[in-house]
Design a protein around this motif. Structure first.
Motif, mmCIF file in Angstrom:
data_model
loop_
_atom_site.group_PDB
_atom_site.id
_atom_site.type_symbol
_atom_site.label_atom_id
_atom_site.label_comp_id
_atom_site.label_asym_id
_atom_site.label_seq_id
_atom_site.Cartn_x
_atom_site.Cartn_y
_atom_site.Cartn_z
ATOM 1 N N LEU A 54 -12.463 -18.725 -59.630
ATOM 2 C CA LEU A 54 -13.039 -19.570 -58.590
ATOM 3 C C LEU A 54 -13.300 -18.747 -57.328
ATOM 4 N N GLN A 55 -12.360 -17.905 -56.995
ATOM 5 C CA GLN A 55 -12.504 -17.027 -55.834
ATOM 6 C C GLN A 55 -13.769 -16.190 -55.960
ATOM 7 N N HIS A 56 -13.991 -15.616 -57.127
ATOM 8 C CA HIS A 56 -15.174 -14.782 -57.350
ATOM 9 C C HIS A 56 -16.462 -15.583 -57.122
ATOM 10 N N THR A 57 -16.492 -16.790 -57.646
ATOM 11 C CA THR A 57 -17.665 -17.650 -57.461
ATOM 12 C C THR A 57 -17.883 -17.942 -55.979
ATOM 13 N N LEU A 58 -16.820 -18.250 -55.268
ATOM 14 C CA LEU A 58 -16.937 -18.558 -53.845
ATOM 15 C C LEU A 58 -17.386 -17.343 -53.039
ATOM 16 N N ILE A 59 -16.917 -16.175 -53.421
ATOM 17 C CA ILE A 59 -17.348 -14.944 -52.743
ATOM 18 C C ILE A 59 -18.838 -14.730 -52.979
#
Length: 147
Positions: free
Chosen positions: A26-31
């Motif tokens: 999820l973090q990667h997507t948000l970044i």
């Protein structure tokens, strides 16, 4: 040494690492989407999981450090099960570490790109200011705005 507690702790560790890995995704997507407000929420969730993992790791660290002697006291099927769980835990941790390294590279590249854009903008403004000064300046160095 309580084998049941070791088993419970390693299972909990695996569950928490799995949750952490999902948050990494999820973090990667948000970044990628540059959603910093949502990213901060994910980072807070990750921190809570890391704190829980720290407590578990404190209990497991002595077991891991003394594993050869501890393993000798555990029935072979249980020992194999625990070793498999330890391996799964290490694999998840490696995936999390790799995902974090990848995200750090993305953020570093973005920072470099923004820096270049800022330098180009600053350079462009300076060029425009110099051009305007040269184009509209009178020989005495002042602009003639009377026309």
């Amino acid at each position: 040494m309580d084998v049941e507690q070791i088993n419970t702790d390693v299972s909990a560790q695996i569950d928490l690492y799995a949750k952490l890995l999902r948050l990494c995704e999820l973090q990667h997507t948000l970044i990628e989407q540059e959603r910093t407000d949502d990213l901060m929420v994910v980072l807070q969730r990750r921190q809570a999981i890391v704190e829980a993992l720290g407590a578990i790791e404190q209990r497991l660290r002595p077991i891991k450090q003394e594993w050869p002697s501890v393993a000798g006291t555990i029935e072979s099927a249980t020992r194999a099960e625990l070793e498999g769980k330890f391996a799964r835990s290490r694999d998840l941790l490696m995936q999390i570490t790799q995902a974090d390294q990848d995200d750090a590279l993305v953020l570093q590249q973005r920072k470099i790109s923004v820096g270049r854009q800022l330098r180009a903008t600053t350079s462009g403004k300076l060029t425009n200011r110099n051009y305007a000064a040269a184009a509209y300046a009178t020989p005495g160095g002042r602009m003639d705005v009377s026309h």
